[in-house]
Design a protein around this motif. Structure first.
Motif, PDB file in Angstrom:
ATOM      1  N   UNK A 170       0.839  -1.193   0.000  1.00 35.49           N
ATOM      2  CA  UNK A 170       0.000   0.000   0.000  1.00 35.49           C
ATOM      3  C   UNK A 170       0.875   1.243   0.000  1.00 35.49           C
ATOM      4  N   UNK A 171       0.412   2.233  -0.715  1.00 35.05           N
ATOM      5  CA  UNK A 171       1.101   3.526  -0.757  1.00 35.05           C
ATOM      6  C   UNK A 171       2.594   3.371  -1.081  1.00 35.05           C
ATOM      7  N   UNK A 175       8.076  -0.791  -2.568  1.00 35.49           N
ATOM      8  CA  UNK A 175       9.185  -0.093  -3.214  1.00 35.49           C
ATOM      9  C   UNK A 175       9.988   0.683  -2.179  1.00 35.49           C
ATOM     10  N   UNK A 176       9.292   1.357  -1.271  1.00 36.28           N
ATOM     11  CA  UNK A 176       9.986   2.139  -0.241  1.00 36.28           C
ATOM     12  C   UNK A 176      10.839   1.231   0.629  1.00 36.28           C
ATOM     13  N   UNK A 196       7.572  -9.259  -9.701  1.00 35.60           N
ATOM     14  CA  UNK A 196       6.168  -9.085  -9.357  1.00 35.60           C
ATOM     15  C   UNK A 196       6.060  -8.647  -7.902  1.00 35.60           C
ATOM     16  N   UNK A 197       4.862  -8.228  -7.497  1.00 42.89           N
ATOM     17  CA  UNK A 197       4.647  -7.831  -6.106  1.00 42.89           C
ATOM     18  C   UNK A 197       4.930  -9.000  -5.171  1.00 42.89           C
ATOM     19  N   UNK A 243       9.091   4.488   7.943  1.00 40.30           N
ATOM     20  CA  UNK A 243       7.942   4.381   7.037  1.00 40.30           C
ATOM     21  C   UNK A 243       6.771   5.234   7.531  1.00 40.30           C
ATOM     22  N   UNK A 244       6.553   5.230   8.840  1.00 42.02           N
ATOM     23  CA  UNK A 244       5.482   6.060   9.395  1.00 42.02           C
ATOM     24  C   UNK A 244       5.726   7.529   9.089  1.00 42.02           C
TER      25      UNK A 244
END
Length: 306
Positions: A170-171, A175-176, A196-197, A243-244
Motif C-alpha cells: 500500500x502507498x 518499493x519504499x 512481481x509484487x 515508514x510512518x
C-alpha cells in the motif's frame, strides 16, 4: 557400453525408447540431470547440450543405441536412490519463495556457496545443485539432517517475526522498503529485470529474516533456542518508524486543519521532537497518536480492540 550395428539397430532403439517412456519420462528434471552427470562419469557418454530444457529426450537419444541399456539404467537408478535426497524433504521450499530465498542466501553466507548470479526463477535449481553436486559425497541422512535444521530455523524466525503482517503493498510500501533496506545494505540480491509484487514481498521478508540469522553450528546444539537479537529489533523498529514518517510526510497535503489546545510545556516538547525528527509539528503529533494507538488499542493482527 557398446553400440549396435546392422539390422537389429531399429528394433533395439524402439525397445529402448519404450522402456524410456515407461520408466524415465516420469522422472523430474533434477533426476535426469543427475543421471546425465553420473553416466558421463561412469560410461563416458557425452551430453553435448547439458542444461537444455529437453533433458529427457537428450538422455534417451544418447543411450538408445546401446545394447546394455537396461543394465546401465538399472545400476544408475540404484546409485541415484542412494545419492539424491527425496523430493518430499524440499516441499516447504517448493511452496515458498520466501523460504527458497532465505535458504539459498544461508548457503551462500554460511558455506560460501558460489554462484555467478541469483535469479528468482532458478533458485530451486541452485538449491538442488548444492545437495546433488556440492554435497554429493555425504550420506543422504546427513543431507536430510542438514536440510531440516536450516528449515527449522527458518520456521522459527517466521513464527517470531513482527514484520510479515506489517508489510503491505500500500502507498508504495514495497518499493519504499526495498529502497530502505538497500540503503542499509540489508537486501538480498536478485538479478531479475522485473519483479512481481509477490516476488518483491518474498525478497523483502527473506532479507529481514536473515538479519542476525544464527550460525549452523548454533542450530545443531541441543540447547539451541532462537531469540530475536536486540540489533534486529532495533533495525525493524527504525524501519517502521521511518515508514510512518514517510507516510505522514506524503499525506501532509490532505490533512484537515484542527486546533488542539496544548499546555506550553507540551507545545515546547512537541516542537523539539518535530525539529529532531525533521517533521512538522502536525506530522509529529500524528505519529505519536497513531503509534500509541497501535500499541494499546489494536490486537496483534492490527484490528481495533474497542
Amino acid at each position: 557400453m557398446s553400440n549396435i550395428d546392422g539390422n537389429d539397430l531399429s528394433s533395439v532403439i524402439s525397445e529402448n525408447k519404450r522402456y524410456f517412456d515407461e520408466h524415465i519420462r516420469c522422472l523430474s528434471e533434477r533426476e535426469v540431470a543427475w543421471l546425465q552427470v553420473y553416466l558421463t562419469k561412469k560410461i563416458g557418454v557425452s551430453f553435448m547440450s547439458m542444461g537444455s530444457t529437453n533433458l529427457h529426450e537428450e538422455l534417451i537419444n544418447q543411450l538408445a543405441r546401446t545394447d546394455n541399456f537396461y543394465a546401465v539404467m538399472h545400476e544408475a537408478f540404484l546409485k541415484m536412490s542412494y545419492a539424491l535426497v527425496p523430493e518430499e524433504y524440499f516441499s516447504l521450499l517448493e511452496g515458498s519463495l520466501r523460504a527458497r530465498i532465505f535458504f539459498l542466501n544461508f548457503l551462500i553466507s554460511e558455506y560460501n556457496y558460489t554462484l555467478e548470479s541469483i535469479k528468482i526463477s532458478r533458485i530451486m535449481k541452485d538449491i538442488y545443485h548444492y545437495f546433488d553436486k556440492v554435497k554429493e559425497k555425504t550420506t543422504i541422512n546427513n543431507n536430510i539432517r542438514f536440510l531440516n535444521n536450516i528449515l527449522f530455523i527458518f520456521r522459527d524466525i517466521v513464527s517470531k517475526d513482527n514484520y510479515t503482517k506489517w508489510l503491505k503493498n500500500e502507498e508504495g510500501q514495497l518499493v519504499w522498503t526495498t529502497t530502505y533496506l538497500n540503503e542499509k545494505k540489508l537486501i538480498v540480491s536478485a538479478n531479475d529485470d522485473r519483479l512481481s509484487e509477490m516476488e518483491l514481498t518474498a525478497i523483502i521478508l527473506a532479507s529481514l529474516d536473515l538479519i542476525d540469522c544464527p550460525k549452523y553450528t548454533e542450530i545443531i546444539k541441543s540447547s539451541y533456542l532462537y531469540k530475536v537479537s536486540p540489533n534486529k529489533e532495533l533495525v525493524i523498529d527504525k524501519m517502521k518508524r521511518a515508514w510512518s514518517q514517510q507516510k505522514y510526510r506524503d499525506a501532509g497535503k490532505t490533512k484537515k486543519p484542527y486546533h488542539l489546545p496544548l499546555t506550553k510545556k507540551t507545545e515546547g516538547r512537541l516542537a523539539k521532537m518535530a525539529q529532531v525528527q525533521g517533521l512538522s509539528e502536525t506530522a509529529m503529533l500524528d505519529i505519536l497518536i497513531n503509534r500509541f494507538y497501535e500499541m494499546e488499542y489494536v490486537d496483534v493482527d492490527g484490528k481495533d480492540l474497542y
